[in-house]
Scaffold this active site. Structure first.
Site, PDB file in Angstrom:
ATOM      1  CD  GLU A 231      -3.047   0.887   0.216  1.00 55.31           C
ATOM      2  OE1 GLU A 231      -3.084  -0.145  -0.465  1.00 55.31           O
ATOM      3  OE2 GLU A 231      -3.822   1.843   0.053  1.00 55.31           O
TER       4      GLU A 231
ATOM      5  CD  GLU B 112       2.378  -0.851   7.206  1.00 59.36           C
ATOM      6  OE1 GLU B 112       1.701  -1.850   6.970  1.00 59.36           O
ATOM      7  OE2 GLU B 112       2.560  -0.396   8.339  1.00 59.36           O
TER       8      GLU B 112
ATOM      9  NE  ARG C 183      -2.086   9.039  -0.801  1.00 58.93           N
ATOM     10  CZ  ARG C 183      -3.109   8.735  -0.005  1.00 58.93           C
ATOM     11  NH1 ARG C 183      -3.437   7.482   0.205  1.00 58.93           N
ATOM     12  NH2 ARG C 183      -3.809   9.684   0.588  1.00 58.93           N
TER      13      ARG C 183
ATOM     14  N   GLY D  61      -0.652   2.234   7.309  1.00 59.42           N
ATOM     15  CA  GLY D  61      -1.422   1.809   6.132  1.00 59.42           C
ATOM     16  C   GLY D  61      -2.402   2.884   5.672  1.00 59.42           C
TER      17      GLY D  61
ATOM     18  CB  SER E  29      -2.513  11.193   3.183  1.00 57.37           C
ATOM     19  OG  SER E  29      -2.261  12.440   2.565  1.00 57.37           O
TER      20      SER E  29
ATOM     21  CB  ALA F 127      -3.851   2.665   9.834  1.00 62.73           C
TER      22      ALA F 127
ATOM     23  N   GLY G 233      -4.363  24.173   9.013  1.00 64.88           N
ATOM     24  CA  GLY G 233      -5.330  25.057   9.652  1.00 64.88           C
ATOM     25  C   GLY G 233      -6.151  24.399  10.749  1.00 64.88           C
TER      26      GLY G 233
ATOM     27  CE  LYS H 191      -6.091  29.892  12.235  1.00 65.28           C
ATOM     28  NZ  LYS H 191      -6.057  31.067  11.357  1.00 65.28           N
TER      29      LYS H 191
ATOM     30  CB  SER I 130     -13.237   9.001  20.688  1.00 60.30           C
ATOM     31  OG  SER I 130     -12.914   8.610  22.012  1.00 60.30           O
TER      32      SER I 130
HETATM   33  C1  LIG Z   1      -3.675   7.391  19.457  1.00 57.93           C
HETATM   34  C2  LIG Z   1      -3.051   6.070  19.830  1.00 57.93           C
HETATM   35  C3  LIG Z   1      -1.532   6.146  19.619  1.00 57.93           C
HETATM   36  C4  LIG Z   1      -3.320   5.857  21.332  1.00 57.93           C
HETATM   37  O1  LIG Z   1      -2.856   4.612  21.665  1.00 57.93           O
HETATM   38  P1  LIG Z   1      -2.215   4.326  23.100  1.00 57.93           P
HETATM   39  O2  LIG Z   1      -1.898   2.857  23.124  1.00 57.93           O
HETATM   40  O3  LIG Z   1      -1.127   5.287  23.368  1.00 57.93           O
HETATM   41  O4  LIG Z   1      -3.300   4.676  24.112  1.00 57.93           O
HETATM   42  P2  LIG Z   1      -4.516   3.808  24.620  1.00 57.93           P
HETATM   43  O5  LIG Z   1      -3.977   2.820  25.600  1.00 57.93           O
HETATM   44  O6  LIG Z   1      -5.342   3.316  23.487  1.00 57.93           O
HETATM   45  O7  LIG Z   1      -5.317   4.912  25.365  1.00 57.93           O
HETATM   46  C5  LIG Z   1      -4.829   5.572  26.529  1.00 57.93           C
HETATM   47  C6  LIG Z   1      -6.001   6.282  27.161  1.00 57.93           C
HETATM   48  O8  LIG Z   1      -6.469   7.294  26.256  1.00 57.93           O
HETATM   49  C7  LIG Z   1      -7.799   7.004  25.864  1.00 57.93           C
HETATM   50  N1  LIG Z   1      -7.930   7.346  24.462  1.00 57.93           N
HETATM   51  C8  LIG Z   1      -7.244   6.825  23.444  1.00 57.93           C
HETATM   52  N2  LIG Z   1      -7.589   7.403  22.297  1.00 57.93           N
HETATM   53  C9  LIG Z   1      -8.534   8.325  22.616  1.00 57.93           C
HETATM   54  C10 LIG Z   1      -9.294   9.266  21.871  1.00 57.93           C
HETATM   55  N3  LIG Z   1      -9.153   9.390  20.573  1.00 57.93           N
HETATM   56  N4  LIG Z   1     -10.147  10.056  22.520  1.00 57.93           N
HETATM   57  C11 LIG Z   1     -10.297   9.951  23.853  1.00 57.93           C
HETATM   58  N5  LIG Z   1      -9.601   9.090  24.599  1.00 57.93           N
HETATM   59  C12 LIG Z   1      -8.745   8.296  23.997  1.00 57.93           C
HETATM   60  C13 LIG Z   1      -8.007   5.535  26.137  1.00 57.93           C
HETATM   61  O9  LIG Z   1      -9.351   5.235  26.316  1.00 57.93           O
HETATM   62  C14 LIG Z   1      -7.179   5.355  27.378  1.00 57.93           C
HETATM   63  O10 LIG Z   1      -7.871   5.835  28.496  1.00 57.93           O
HETATM   64  P3  LIG Z   1      -7.588   5.272  29.972  1.00 57.93           P
HETATM   65  O11 LIG Z   1      -6.126   5.535  30.246  1.00 57.93           O
HETATM   66  O12 LIG Z   1      -8.498   6.062  30.822  1.00 57.93           O
HETATM   67  O13 LIG Z   1      -7.910   3.814  29.919  1.00 57.93           O
HETATM   68  C15 LIG Z   1      -3.654   4.892  19.064  1.00 57.93           C
HETATM   69  O14 LIG Z   1      -5.024   4.812  19.257  1.00 57.93           O
HETATM   70  C16 LIG Z   1      -3.377   4.983  17.571  1.00 57.93           C
HETATM   71  O15 LIG Z   1      -4.101   5.605  16.802  1.00 57.93           O
HETATM   72  N6  LIG Z   1      -2.299   4.326  17.124  1.00 57.93           N
HETATM   73  C17 LIG Z   1      -1.923   4.266  15.731  1.00 57.93           C
HETATM   74  C18 LIG Z   1      -1.598   2.824  15.367  1.00 57.93           C
HETATM   75  C19 LIG Z   1      -1.457   2.677  13.856  1.00 57.93           C
HETATM   76  O16 LIG Z   1      -2.297   3.114  13.097  1.00 57.93           O
HETATM   77  N7  LIG Z   1      -0.330   2.061  13.401  1.00 57.93           N
HETATM   78  C20 LIG Z   1      -0.063   1.844  11.972  1.00 57.93           C
HETATM   79  C21 LIG Z   1      -0.484   0.481  11.669  1.00 57.93           C
HETATM   80  S1  LIG Z   1      -0.426   0.268   9.905  1.00 57.93           S
HETATM   81  C22 LIG Z   1      -1.256  -1.175   9.694  1.00 57.93           C
HETATM   82  O17 LIG Z   1      -1.461  -1.939  10.596  1.00 57.93           O
HETATM   83  C23 LIG Z   1      -1.775  -1.436   8.363  1.00 57.93           C
HETATM   84  C24 LIG Z   1      -3.265  -1.465   8.509  1.00 57.93           C
HETATM   85  C25 LIG Z   1      -3.935  -0.963   7.272  1.00 57.93           C
HETATM   86  O18 LIG Z   1      -3.410  -1.147   6.183  1.00 57.93           O
HETATM   87  O19 LIG Z   1      -5.009  -0.360   7.425  1.00 57.93           O
END
Ligand SMILES: CC(C)(COP(=O)(O)OP(=O)(O)OC[C@H]1O[C@@H](n2cnc3c(N)ncnc32)[C@H](O)[C@@H]1OP(=O)(O)O)[C@@H](O)C(=O)NCCC(=O)NCCSC(=O)CCC(=O)O
Length: 168
Positions: A33, A49, A51, A66, A69, A92, A115, A127, A143
């Site tokens: 990808e 994974e 662009r 994945g 952008s 992702a 922005g 910003k 969320s």
């Molecule tokens: C934002 C993060 C980094 C957060 O993850 P963390 O492990 O640090 O935290 P967590 O343990 O999930 O959350 C810690 C605390 O924050 C809260 N919390 C987490 N996200 C929240 C949000 N958006 N809004 C409000 N609260 C939130 C949780 O409930 C938790 O609360 P409590 O402490 O109260 O319990 C994650 O969600 C994320 O988006 N990671 C990216 C992973 C990724 O995409 N990797 C690339 C893979 S590429 C791939 O696999 C290919 C797939 C594909 O092709 O599609």
């Protein structure tokens, strides 16, 4: 690009996804990808994974998740050249329209444009372009409230998967 040069220590799952004029540093993996445009690329070990648009440079140890952008400047009016620092994770389906410093994370699915109004830990709203190039930031969309937040990125996301890079 791979019709002309096979970069050393690089894995490319689908060779057509890397254009002539890209630069891939040793240790880079470009998954199916992933895409790398000309005048763009990586400076060290990284996982691509998503662009990597024209003009975009990815630092050592960073992961473009994945479908993610990196906003380019070829069309559409974007005029900020994006760089991603070292040990960053662009989740992702996320996107970046500002530069990231080192050890930043962008939550999966969140597109941070220049922005985008971002709420800081002290409640101030800025910003995103004012945070361009800053290090150790986690960008996420709350969320519950829908607000885009910048939080200190204290936790290390785990870094690149060593197994995935052991064959480069
Ligand atoms: C934002 C993060 C980094 C957060 O993850 P963390 O492990 O640090 O935290 P967590 O343990 O999930 O959350 C810690 C605390 O924050 C809260 N919390 C987490 N996200 C929240 C949000 N958006 N809004 C409000 N609260 C939130 C949780 O409930 C938790 O609360 P409590 O402490 O109260 O319990 C994650 O969600 C994320 O988006 N990671 C990216 C992973 C990724 O995409 N990797 C690339 C893979 S590429 C791939 O696999 C290919 C797939 C594909 O092709 O599609």
């Amino acid at each position: 690009m791979t019709d002309y040069v096979a970069p050393k220590g690089v894995r490319i799952a689908d060779a057509d996804r890397v254009r002539l004029g890209a630069h891939l540093a040793e240790g880079t993996t470009v998954m199916h990808e992933g895409f790398v445009n000309f005048n763009a690329g990586t400076l060290g070990t990284s996982m691509v994974e998503g662009r990597v648009s024209a003009g975009v440079v990815i630092g050592d140890g960073s992961d473009i998740g994945g479908g993610a952008s990196t906003m380019g400047t070829l069309s559409g009016g974007g005029n900020v050249r994006i760089t991603i620092g070292e040990r960053c994770l662009v989740g992702a389906e996320a996107g970046v329209g500002i530069a990231l410093g080192d050890e930043c994370v962008v939550e999966a699915g969140l597109y941070v444009t220049a922005g985008t109004r971002v709420t800081m830990p002290d409640g101030e709203v800025v910003k995103a372009r004012e945070l361009s190039g800053a290090s150790h930031i986690l960008f996420r969309r709350n969320s519950v409230t829908g607000t885009v937040e910048a939080r200190p990125n204290n936790a290390v996301w785990g870094g690149l998967n060593e197994v995935l890079h052991s064959h480069n």
